[in-house]
Design a protein around this motif. Structure first.
Motif, short mmCIF file in Angstrom:
data_model
loop_
_atom_site.label_atom_id
_atom_site.label_comp_id
_atom_site.label_asym_id
_atom_site.label_seq_id
_atom_site.Cartn_x
_atom_site.Cartn_y
_atom_site.Cartn_z
N VAL A 1 36.10 -5.03 49.24
CA VAL A 1 36.94 -4.01 49.88
C VAL A 1 37.94 -3.34 48.93
CG1 VAL A 1 36.73 -4.98 52.18
CG2 VAL A 1 38.53 -5.82 50.68
N LYS A 2 38.17 -3.95 47.74
CA LYS A 2 39.23 -3.42 46.88
C LYS A 2 38.77 -3.10 45.46
CE LYS A 2 43.10 -5.67 49.25
NZ LYS A 2 44.28 -6.58 49.08
N SER A 3 37.49 -3.21 45.17
CA SER A 3 37.05 -2.95 43.81
C SER A 3 37.42 -1.54 43.37
CB SER A 3 35.53 -3.14 43.70
OG SER A 3 35.08 -2.69 42.44
N PRO A 4 38.07 -1.39 42.21
CA PRO A 4 38.41 -0.05 41.73
C PRO A 4 37.23 0.68 41.08
CG PRO A 4 39.16 -1.68 40.15
CD PRO A 4 38.59 -2.45 41.32
N SER A 5 36.12 -0.05 40.84
CA SER A 5 35.02 0.54 40.09
C SER A 5 33.79 0.88 40.94
CB SER A 5 34.58 -0.42 38.98
OG SER A 5 34.17 -1.67 39.51
N PHE A 6 33.67 0.27 42.12
CA PHE A 6 32.49 0.52 42.95
C PHE A 6 32.83 0.27 44.41
CE2 PHE A 6 28.30 -0.35 44.81
CZ PHE A 6 27.53 0.66 44.24
N LYS A 7 32.39 1.18 45.28
CA LYS A 7 32.68 1.05 46.71
C LYS A 7 31.58 0.23 47.39
CE LYS A 7 35.33 5.32 47.10
NZ LYS A 7 35.50 6.63 47.81
N LEU B 1 31.90 -9.75 55.37
CA LEU B 1 31.99 -9.22 54.00
C LEU B 1 33.43 -8.98 53.57
CD1 LEU B 1 29.13 -6.57 53.63
CD2 LEU B 1 29.38 -8.73 52.38
N ARG B 2 34.28 -8.68 54.52
CA ARG B 2 35.68 -8.42 54.20
C ARG B 2 36.40 -9.67 53.68
NH1 ARG B 2 36.94 -3.33 56.03
NH2 ARG B 2 35.52 -2.47 57.59
N SER B 3 35.73 -10.82 53.73
CA SER B 3 36.29 -12.05 53.15
C SER B 3 36.46 -11.92 51.65
CB SER B 3 35.39 -13.25 53.46
OG SER B 3 35.21 -13.43 54.84
N ILE C 1 35.28 -18.98 45.26
CA ILE C 1 34.69 -20.11 46.01
C ILE C 1 35.24 -20.13 47.43
CG2 ILE C 1 34.61 -22.63 46.18
CD1 ILE C 1 34.50 -22.70 43.11
N GLY C 2 36.54 -19.89 47.56
CA GLY C 2 37.13 -19.81 48.90
C GLY C 2 36.55 -18.67 49.71
N GLU C 3 36.32 -17.53 49.07
CA GLU C 3 35.74 -16.38 49.76
C GLU C 3 34.29 -16.65 50.16
OE1 GLU C 3 38.44 -12.96 47.48
OE2 GLU C 3 36.47 -13.51 46.70
N ALA C 4 33.55 -17.33 49.29
CA ALA C 4 32.16 -17.68 49.61
C ALA C 4 32.09 -18.58 50.83
CB ALA C 4 31.50 -18.35 48.41
N ASN C 5 32.97 -19.57 50.86
CA ASN C 5 33.01 -20.47 52.01
C ASN C 5 33.45 -19.75 53.29
OD1 ASN C 5 32.13 -22.86 50.72
ND2 ASN C 5 34.17 -23.21 49.87
N ALA C 6 34.39 -18.82 53.14
CA ALA C 6 34.87 -18.07 54.30
C ALA C 6 33.76 -17.21 54.88
CB ALA C 6 36.07 -17.20 53.91
N PHE C 7 33.01 -16.52 54.01
CA PHE C 7 31.89 -15.70 54.50
C PHE C 7 30.88 -16.58 55.23
CE2 PHE C 7 27.63 -14.07 54.27
CZ PHE C 7 27.76 -12.73 54.60
#
Length: 234
Positions: free
Chosen positions: A187-193, A180-182, A60-66
């Protein structure tokens, strides 16, 4: 564009619409238009270390930041990731939000997806879009007709997706990528870039439309009808 418009992007999870149509949302916001991101769920499941409740708060914080970075607003509903219900209670809730916010355009998921929440969101939006426009559905707020309904390009929703509308995002690309970097998962998903995929996809769609960067959208088959007095000639 002379008139200011309102675009609402409705995604299954916080992050979906930011990735798939964020460049367009950023472009319109930069030009002074209104942007609302409506997230059906926070997309809180699957973090390698955080509990679902902890990750929900983070998302939720990331959504608001974006949204703040591009100049829009974010709304996150209370449904659980992976458990989004497909019923009229949800559809009328989204109908009421549409009637309240009065968007001119809605962007959402394509109908065919490997992710159940994406496909469910498509069905919710289709019916909510219909309910919102019909006066006979008596709600607290008057009916509102949305002029355009578009479907964003998502790597999880590829089946029978056919790009029809291309929008140049060359001027908004850098700001969109920064916003998007919010999101940690972007930026850090281990499964998909995610960042690599969607930035590269915008290059591909840009090349196809003779632009530097672009995003592509599908439309309902009925929306493909174009009426002219004469064949258009460039």
């Amino acid at each position: 564009m002379d008139r200011k418009i309102h675009i609402m992007a409705i995604g299954a999870h916080a992050g979906d619409m930011e990735l798939t149509c964020g460049g367009v949302l950023t472009k319109y916001a930069m030009e002074g238009h209104m942007i609302t991101l409506l997230h059906m769920t926070a997309g809180e499941k699957g973090h390698p270390k955080l509990t679902d409740d902890e990750y929900r708060k983070q998302k939720i914080g990331e959504a608001n930041a974006f949204a703040e970075k591009i100049g829009g607003k974010a709304i996150v509903l209370d449904y659980k990731d992976g458990e989004l219900p497909d019923n009229d209670d949800v559809k009328f809730q989204v109908c009421d939000i549409i009637r309240d916010k009065k968007p001119d355009i809605i962007i959402t998921h394509w109908k065919n997806s490997m992710h159940k929440d994406h496909a469910t969101t498509y069905r919710i939006v289709q019916d909510a879009y219909f309910y919102a426009a019909i006066k006979s559905f008596k709600r607290k707020l008057p009916a509102h007709f949305v002029q355009g309904l578009y479907f964003a390009e998502n790597w999880e929703d590829p089946y029978e997706f056919k790009p029809y509308v291309y929008v140049d995002i060359s001027k908004s690309f850098d700001k969109w990528i920064d916003a998007l970097r919010s999101y940690e998962f972007v930026v850090k998903s281990p499964s998909f870039k995610y960042l690599d995929y969607y930035s590269a996809l915008s290059v591909v769609r840009g090349a196809e439309s003779r632009k530097t960067y672009a995003e592509a959208f599908a439309v309902d088959p009925l929306g493909m009808k174009q009426v002219y007095d004469y064949f258009p000639v460039r």
